[in-house]
Design a protein around this motif. Structure first.
Motif, PDB file in Angstrom:
ATOM      1  N   UNK A 207      46.159  17.422  73.048  1.00 53.12           N
ATOM      2  CA  UNK A 207      44.917  18.159  72.838  1.00 53.12           C
ATOM      3  C   UNK A 207      44.454  18.775  74.146  1.00 53.12           C
ATOM      4  N   UNK A 208      44.107  20.051  74.099  1.00 53.77           N
ATOM      5  CA  UNK A 208      43.576  20.750  75.272  1.00 53.77           C
ATOM      6  C   UNK A 208      42.195  21.279  74.933  1.00 53.77           C
ATOM      7  N   UNK A 209      41.178  20.738  75.603  1.00 59.79           N
ATOM      8  CA  UNK A 209      39.788  21.082  75.307  1.00 59.79           C
ATOM      9  C   UNK A 209      39.160  21.848  76.461  1.00 59.79           C
ATOM     10  N   UNK A 210      38.243  22.757  76.108  1.00 57.44           N
ATOM     11  CA  UNK A 210      37.448  23.470  77.104  1.00 57.44           C
ATOM     12  C   UNK A 210      36.055  22.856  77.093  1.00 57.44           C
ATOM     13  N   UNK A 211      35.863  21.885  77.978  1.00 61.82           N
ATOM     14  CA  UNK A 211      34.623  21.117  77.979  1.00 61.82           C
ATOM     15  C   UNK A 211      33.574  21.768  78.864  1.00 61.82           C
ATOM     16  N   UNK A 212      32.328  21.726  78.386  1.00 59.61           N
ATOM     17  CA  UNK A 212      31.192  22.208  79.177  1.00 59.61           C
ATOM     18  C   UNK A 212      30.567  21.017  79.902  1.00 59.61           C
ATOM     19  N   UNK A 213      30.518  21.075  81.211  1.00 59.45           N
ATOM     20  CA  UNK A 213      29.990  19.966  82.018  1.00 59.45           C
ATOM     21  C   UNK A 213      28.907  20.489  82.965  1.00 59.45           C
ATOM     22  N   UNK A 214      28.142  19.582  83.598  1.00 55.14           N
ATOM     23  CA  UNK A 214      27.106  20.020  84.562  1.00 55.14           C
ATOM     24  C   UNK A 214      27.668  20.836  85.722  1.00 55.14           C
ATOM     25  N   UNK A 215      28.951  20.654  86.031  1.00 55.57           N
ATOM     26  CA  UNK A 215      29.545  21.415  87.144  1.00 55.57           C
ATOM     27  C   UNK A 215      30.288  22.653  86.654  1.00 55.57           C
ATOM     28  N   UNK A 216      30.144  22.944  85.369  1.00 60.39           N
ATOM     29  CA  UNK A 216      30.803  24.110  84.822  1.00 60.39           C
ATOM     30  C   UNK A 216      31.895  23.729  83.838  1.00 60.39           C
ATOM     31  N   UNK A 217      32.571  24.726  83.237  1.00 61.02           N
ATOM     32  CA  UNK A 217      33.623  24.434  82.260  1.00 61.02           C
ATOM     33  C   UNK A 217      34.841  23.794  82.912  1.00 61.02           C
ATOM     34  N   UNK A 218      35.374  22.790  82.240  1.00 61.99           N
ATOM     35  CA  UNK A 218      36.569  22.102  82.723  1.00 61.99           C
ATOM     36  C   UNK A 218      37.570  21.973  81.583  1.00 61.99           C
ATOM     37  N   UNK A 219      38.849  22.052  81.920  1.00 62.92           N
ATOM     38  CA  UNK A 219      39.898  21.820  80.936  1.00 62.92           C
ATOM     39  C   UNK A 219      40.223  20.338  80.907  1.00 62.92           C
ATOM     40  N   UNK A 220      40.121  19.763  79.720  1.00 69.70           N
ATOM     41  CA  UNK A 220      40.396  18.339  79.537  1.00 69.70           C
ATOM     42  C   UNK A 220      41.594  18.209  78.601  1.00 69.70           C
ATOM     43  N   UNK A 221      42.616  17.482  79.026  1.00 71.05           N
ATOM     44  CA  UNK A 221      43.774  17.245  78.162  1.00 71.05           C
ATOM     45  C   UNK A 221      43.818  15.777  77.760  1.00 71.05           C
ATOM     46  N   UNK A 222      44.196  15.550  76.527  1.00 75.08           N
ATOM     47  CA  UNK A 222      44.315  14.188  76.016  1.00 75.08           C
ATOM     48  C   UNK A 222      45.449  14.152  75.010  1.00 75.08           C
ATOM     49  N   UNK A 223      45.854  12.963  74.628  1.00 71.30           N
ATOM     50  CA  UNK A 223      46.961  12.845  73.695  1.00 71.30           C
ATOM     51  C   UNK A 223      46.915  11.532  72.941  1.00 71.30           C
ATOM     52  N   UNK A 224      47.643  11.482  71.833  1.00 73.96           N
ATOM     53  CA  UNK A 224      47.821  10.258  71.081  1.00 73.96           C
ATOM     54  C   UNK A 224      49.162  10.322  70.364  1.00 73.96           C
ATOM     55  N   UNK A 225      49.820   9.199  70.274  1.00 69.71           N
ATOM     56  CA  UNK A 225      51.072   9.109  69.532  1.00 69.71           C
ATOM     57  C   UNK A 225      50.765   8.688  68.106  1.00 69.71           C
ATOM     58  N   UNK A 226      51.205   9.516  67.140  1.00 68.71           N
ATOM     59  CA  UNK A 226      50.943   9.256  65.730  1.00 68.71           C
ATOM     60  C   UNK A 226      52.242   8.867  65.051  1.00 68.71           C
ATOM     61  N   UNK A 227      52.241   7.727  64.405  1.00 68.31           N
ATOM     62  CA  UNK A 227      53.404   7.272  63.631  1.00 68.31           C
ATOM     63  C   UNK A 227      53.188   7.653  62.172  1.00 68.31           C
ATOM     64  N   UNK A 228      54.100   8.473  61.613  1.00 68.52           N
ATOM     65  CA  UNK A 228      53.978   8.890  60.220  1.00 68.52           C
ATOM     66  C   UNK A 228      54.785   7.981  59.292  1.00 68.52           C
TER      67      UNK A 228
END
Length: 241
Positions: A207-228
């Protein structure tokens, strides 16, 4: 005598015709039917891997996701190499899976969706004689898995958990397939079949998010492993050449 010979000749031709259209070496077959995919899903906790380009390793406790079942139309094409061994190519219209939050994310309900592509090559061993009406089989093969149309659809989840608009990507992979089923010959050409398959499948959603923070916009990356780990049922009708 001539009548007896004629009757015997017709009987012999009938036997030859039946054998020619049995599930025997050299036979080609096509089928279509209904796929039901039932994921036995679970996931690792959501982990933030970077903020503003700086690596992190922040795990969100008690977070996860699961997928619901899906249905679609399937198609197969196969060839009998011998009277008992067949190769088969399987493909379906890509089913759409809905992704639901679990644990602390359960409050958001459906959080995303994606379409799964999984063309498969199977090698199957058929029991009983080629002319038998009922023929059970066991199979093993390999499937190429990838996803399209991945998206987060829940705006509250994006705003409160991911902190902004988010794009999603997933891994593609080769996975083994284990298969069992049977065919039932209706006529010399037409048959019905039922099979069940299991794929030990997992994918990593990034996941790549464009987060709004007090210091300005930041790119936040996160992930999860999904077992189907889906159990796939296929009910079909086919034609043998």
């Amino acid at each position: 005598m001539k009548l007896k010979q004629a009757v015997m000749g017709v009987a012999a031709l009938a036997c030859m015709s039946t054998a020619a259209h049995a599930q025997s070496a050299g036979s080609i077959y096509l089928s279509t039917g209904w796929f039901h995919l039932a994921p036995q899903s679970s996931s690792d906790p959501l982990t933030v891997t970077s903020i503003g380009g700086s690596p992190t390793n922040i795990t969100e406790p008690n977070t996860g996701a699961s997928l619901d079942s899906a249905d679609t139309i399937g198609f197969t094409a196969g060839y009998f190499v011998t009277d008992h061994i067949a190769t088969e190519f399987v493909i379906g219209v890509p089913p759409n899976f809905n992704l639901y939050g679990t644990g602390n994310l359960a409050q958001f309900g459906k959080i995303g969706q994606a379409k799964q592509w999984s063309p498969t090559l199977l090698f199957k061993y058929y029991f009983n004689a080629p002319t038998a009406t009922f023929r059970p089989y066991l199979g093993v093969g390999v499937s190429r898995i990838w996803f399209t149309g991945e998206e987060i659809t829940n705006s509250a989840f994006q705003a409160n958990v991911l902190h902004g608009p988010t794009s999603v990507s997933t891994d593609s992979s080769w996975e083994p397939v284990f298969n069992a089923g049977f065919t039932y010959n209706i006529t010399q050409h037409w048959y019905a079949g039922v099979s069940i398959s299991y794929l030990p499948l997992s994918t990593t959603a990034k996941l790549t998010s464009q987060a709004t923070t007090p210091v300005g916009p930041l790119t936040v990356t996160s992930q999860t492993k999904i077992k189907l780990n889906p159990i796939v049922t296929y009910v079909n009708i086919g034609y043998r050449f």
